[in-house]
Design a protein around this motif. Sequence first.
Motif, PDB file in Angstrom:
ATOM      1  N   GLY A  23      60.341  36.926  51.554  1.00 13.74           N
ATOM      2  CA  GLY A  23      61.012  38.000  52.299  1.00 13.74           C
ATOM      3  C   GLY A  23      60.127  39.198  52.575  1.00 13.74           C
ATOM      4  O   GLY A  23      60.457  40.036  53.403  1.00 13.74           O
ATOM      5  N   ALA A  24      58.983  39.283  51.896  1.00 10.46           N
ATOM      6  CA  ALA A  24      58.069  40.417  52.128  1.00 10.46           C
ATOM      7  C   ALA A  24      57.279  40.171  53.416  1.00 10.46           C
ATOM      8  O   ALA A  24      57.046  39.022  53.792  1.00 10.46           O
ATOM      9  N   PRO A  25      56.857  41.255  54.101  1.00  8.15           N
ATOM     10  CA  PRO A  25      56.029  41.055  55.286  1.00  8.15           C
ATOM     11  C   PRO A  25      54.734  40.335  54.930  1.00  8.15           C
ATOM     12  O   PRO A  25      54.199  40.542  53.841  1.00  8.15           O
ATOM     13  N   ALA A  26      54.251  39.491  55.855  1.00  8.71           N
ATOM     14  CA  ALA A  26      53.013  38.742  55.587  1.00  8.71           C
ATOM     15  C   ALA A  26      51.812  39.608  55.927  1.00  8.71           C
ATOM     16  O   ALA A  26      51.164  39.433  56.952  1.00  8.71           O
ATOM     17  N   ASP A  27      51.548  40.601  55.059  1.00  4.37           N
ATOM     18  CA  ASP A  27      50.361  41.457  55.165  1.00  4.37           C
ATOM     19  C   ASP A  27      49.399  40.982  54.071  1.00  4.37           C
ATOM     20  O   ASP A  27      49.386  41.516  52.962  1.00  4.37           O
ATOM     21  N   LEU A  28      48.630  39.957  54.391  1.00  2.23           N
ATOM     22  CA  LEU A  28      47.896  39.215  53.358  1.00  2.23           C
ATOM     23  C   LEU A  28      46.413  39.080  53.679  1.00  2.23           C
ATOM     24  O   LEU A  28      46.033  39.094  54.848  1.00  2.23           O
ATOM     25  N   ILE A  29      45.613  38.937  52.630  1.00  4.55           N
ATOM     26  CA  ILE A  29      44.183  38.708  52.839  1.00  4.55           C
ATOM     27  C   ILE A  29      43.693  37.553  51.967  1.00  4.55           C
ATOM     28  O   ILE A  29      44.251  37.283  50.899  1.00  4.55           O
ATOM     29  N   LEU A  30      42.661  36.882  52.446  1.00  2.00           N
ATOM     30  CA  LEU A  30      41.972  35.862  51.647  1.00  2.00           C
ATOM     31  C   LEU A  30      40.581  36.381  51.320  1.00  2.00           C
ATOM     32  O   LEU A  30      39.925  36.983  52.179  1.00  2.00           O
ATOM     33  N   ILE A  31      40.174  36.171  50.062  1.00  2.00           N
ATOM     34  CA  ILE A  31      38.888  36.698  49.596  1.00  2.00           C
ATOM     35  C   ILE A  31      38.073  35.544  49.020  1.00  2.00           C
ATOM     36  O   ILE A  31      38.530  34.863  48.089  1.00  2.00           O
ATOM     37  N   ARG A  32      36.885  35.323  49.567  1.00  2.00           N
ATOM     38  CA  ARG A  32      36.054  34.205  49.135  1.00  2.00           C
ATOM     39  C   ARG A  32      35.517  34.438  47.724  1.00  2.00           C
ATOM     40  O   ARG A  32      34.987  35.503  47.415  1.00  2.00           O
ATOM     41  N   LYS A  33      35.680  33.399  46.896  1.00  4.91           N
ATOM     42  CA  LYS A  33      35.133  33.499  45.534  1.00  4.91           C
ATOM     43  C   LYS A  33      33.649  33.187  45.606  1.00  4.91           C
ATOM     44  O   LYS A  33      33.216  32.076  45.325  1.00  4.91           O
ATOM     45  N   ASP A  34      32.868  34.186  45.994  1.00  5.23           N
ATOM     46  CA  ASP A  34      31.436  33.993  46.146  1.00  5.23           C
ATOM     47  C   ASP A  34      30.733  34.182  44.792  1.00  5.23           C
ATOM     48  O   ASP A  34      31.381  34.196  43.742  1.00  5.23           O
ATOM     49  N   VAL A  35      29.439  34.374  44.824  1.00  2.00           N
ATOM     50  CA  VAL A  35      28.671  34.419  43.580  1.00  2.00           C
ATOM     51  C   VAL A  35      29.149  35.540  42.645  1.00  2.00           C
ATOM     52  O   VAL A  35      29.111  35.414  41.419  1.00  2.00           O
ATOM     53  N   LYS A  36      29.671  36.633  43.249  1.00  2.00           N
ATOM     54  CA  LYS A  36      30.126  37.753  42.412  1.00  2.00           C
ATOM     55  C   LYS A  36      31.461  37.467  41.709  1.00  2.00           C
ATOM     56  O   LYS A  36      31.923  38.266  40.906  1.00  2.00           O
ATOM     57  N   ALA A  37      32.067  36.339  42.044  1.00  6.13           N
ATOM     58  CA  ALA A  37      33.331  35.969  41.392  1.00  6.13           C
ATOM     59  C   ALA A  37      33.134  34.858  40.367  1.00  6.13           C
ATOM     60  O   ALA A  37      34.096  34.254  39.900  1.00  6.13           O
ATOM     61  N   MET A  38      31.898  34.588  40.043  1.00  8.37           N
ATOM     62  CA  MET A  38      31.588  33.538  39.075  1.00  8.37           C
ATOM     63  C   MET A  38      31.016  34.131  37.793  1.00  8.37           C
ATOM     64  O   MET A  38      30.117  34.979  37.874  1.00  8.37           O
ATOM     65  N   PRO A  39      31.408  33.694  36.598  1.00 12.58           N
ATOM     66  CA  PRO A  39      32.520  32.768  36.365  1.00 12.58           C
ATOM     67  C   PRO A  39      33.859  33.451  36.625  1.00 12.58           C
ATOM     68  O   PRO A  39      33.927  34.674  36.677  1.00 12.58           O
ATOM     69  N   ASP A  40      34.871  32.621  36.721  1.00 15.04           N
ATOM     70  CA  ASP A  40      36.156  33.095  37.204  1.00 15.04           C
ATOM     71  C   ASP A  40      37.165  33.265  36.065  1.00 15.04           C
ATOM     72  O   ASP A  40      38.260  32.734  36.134  1.00 15.04           O
ATOM     73  N   HIS A  41      36.780  34.003  35.029  1.00 18.26           N
ATOM     74  CA  HIS A  41      37.700  34.202  33.896  1.00 18.26           C
ATOM     75  C   HIS A  41      38.907  35.051  34.298  1.00 18.26           C
ATOM     76  O   HIS A  41      40.043  34.725  34.043  1.00 18.26           O
ATOM     77  N   TYR A  42      38.599  36.200  34.906  1.00 21.40           N
ATOM     78  CA  TYR A  42      39.659  37.173  35.197  1.00 21.40           C
ATOM     79  C   TYR A  42      39.585  37.605  36.662  1.00 21.40           C
ATOM     80  O   TYR A  42      38.839  38.539  37.008  1.00 21.40           O
ATOM     81  N   PRO A  43      40.349  36.965  37.554  1.00 21.81           N
ATOM     82  CA  PRO A  43      40.291  37.268  38.990  1.00 21.81           C
ATOM     83  C   PRO A  43      40.448  38.758  39.310  1.00 21.81           C
ATOM     84  O   PRO A  43      39.728  39.294  40.148  1.00 21.81           O
ATOM     85  N   LYS A  44      41.362  39.438  38.611  1.00 19.92           N
ATOM     86  CA  LYS A  44      41.594  40.856  38.922  1.00 19.92           C
ATOM     87  C   LYS A  44      40.367  41.705  38.572  1.00 19.92           C
ATOM     88  O   LYS A  44      39.990  42.605  39.311  1.00 19.92           O
TER      89      LYS A  44
END
Length: 417
Positions: A346-367
């Motif tokens: 029901g929320a507006p679709a104001d959304l983004i996709l973010i590539r898990k590039d090298v700075k997102a590795m390892p992926d313990h804590y996404p936030k």
Amino acid sequence: MSIAIKNAELIGEEWKKDVLIEDGEIKSISQSEEGEKTIDAEGKYLSPGFFNTHTHAAMTLFRGVADDRDFWDAWPNIVWPLEENLTEEDVYWGTKLACLEMIKTGTVAFNDMYFSMESALDAVEEMGMKAVLSYGLIDQGDPEKLEQEKEATKRFVRYAEDSELVEAAVGPHSVYTVSEEGLQWSADFANKKNLLVHTHLAETKKERDDFKEEHEVSFTEYLDEFGLLNERTVVAHCVWLEAKDYELLSNQGAFVSHNPSSNMKLGVGKPMNYEAMKDQGVKVTLATDGCVSNNNLDMLEEAKTAALQQKMSGDATLLNASEVYEMLTEKGAEAMGIDSGRIEEGAPADLILIRKDVKAMPDHYPKSNLIYSMSGSSVTDVMIDGNMVMRDREVEDEKKIMKNADERAKDLVSRVK
Ligand code: NI
């Protein structure tokens, strides 16, 4: 048309999900959704887009023109002479450049105050963004100027009436540029038309010292006397406040827009007291301010800066990643009166996709990765009200916008020299 975002990794959730978008809204979220169109989000985070609660979009044209200077040097000597020569066309292209940059770094909506706002509105709508726009009302105590400023405000409010993406707000610039009559009119007009109010407050020490010489009351008591402090108000900066101000901001439900990069770059003297605001339950949001004092509009960079700046107090627990993320998304949306900033049916679709590039590795804590490690350039796709405004980092007319804005900016600077 329905769009299914498949294999989406939602920030803060353990399992991948599919999200179905229909009629601009999030229709359903489950382990398996099918749409007329499919976006594979494998290897990406899905997040609500970001909400920038204080900027002056067209000031992208002035990026880099007044670096390494104090506010009271840069503005009177460089910024104001440029602004006196700004045309509607300049504001249009400057706002387009700002929208392009915001989209490319994951921002879906912004709260703006500037001039020639009709041109700004045209630019925002063409880019498919959401915004709350206000004409920056400045009268400097001149009754004749106030009449002109009232007319400019009313004209813009009428212009914005039919817009689906833009809401008009009332923008008394600050307590040091607007007379008591101007502040009172702003409050009454906003109240009558049920509009948001957007203003600057307590940014520099000089502003505080000058104010203290003339007034017995505190900054927020002063705004409150005019009826300018309520849940429909966004107050930017709020660095030089005193203890009783935090309580009043909280009691009146006003939103603070925190601009850490701008405050640091202009050397305002100390960090905003987030701890006092948090203790009092003040609603704090995040913003970049304009490009003279930042110099970009990247909200993820701003988020990291905000968190790190608070920790310099000696308390590393202050302003954690979850709090900043909430400022970027749901809190920011709330400040702008936009019912968005979250991923739920029901929320507006104001959304983004973010590539898990090298700075997102390892992926313990996404936030943690998002706030402390990644930057806006990792954003690959942006959807606003279900419309794709960026796909695989491509935005329509990108080259044309950069070329035209660059030409306008150089022409403006050469005219003023
Ligand atoms: Ni500002």
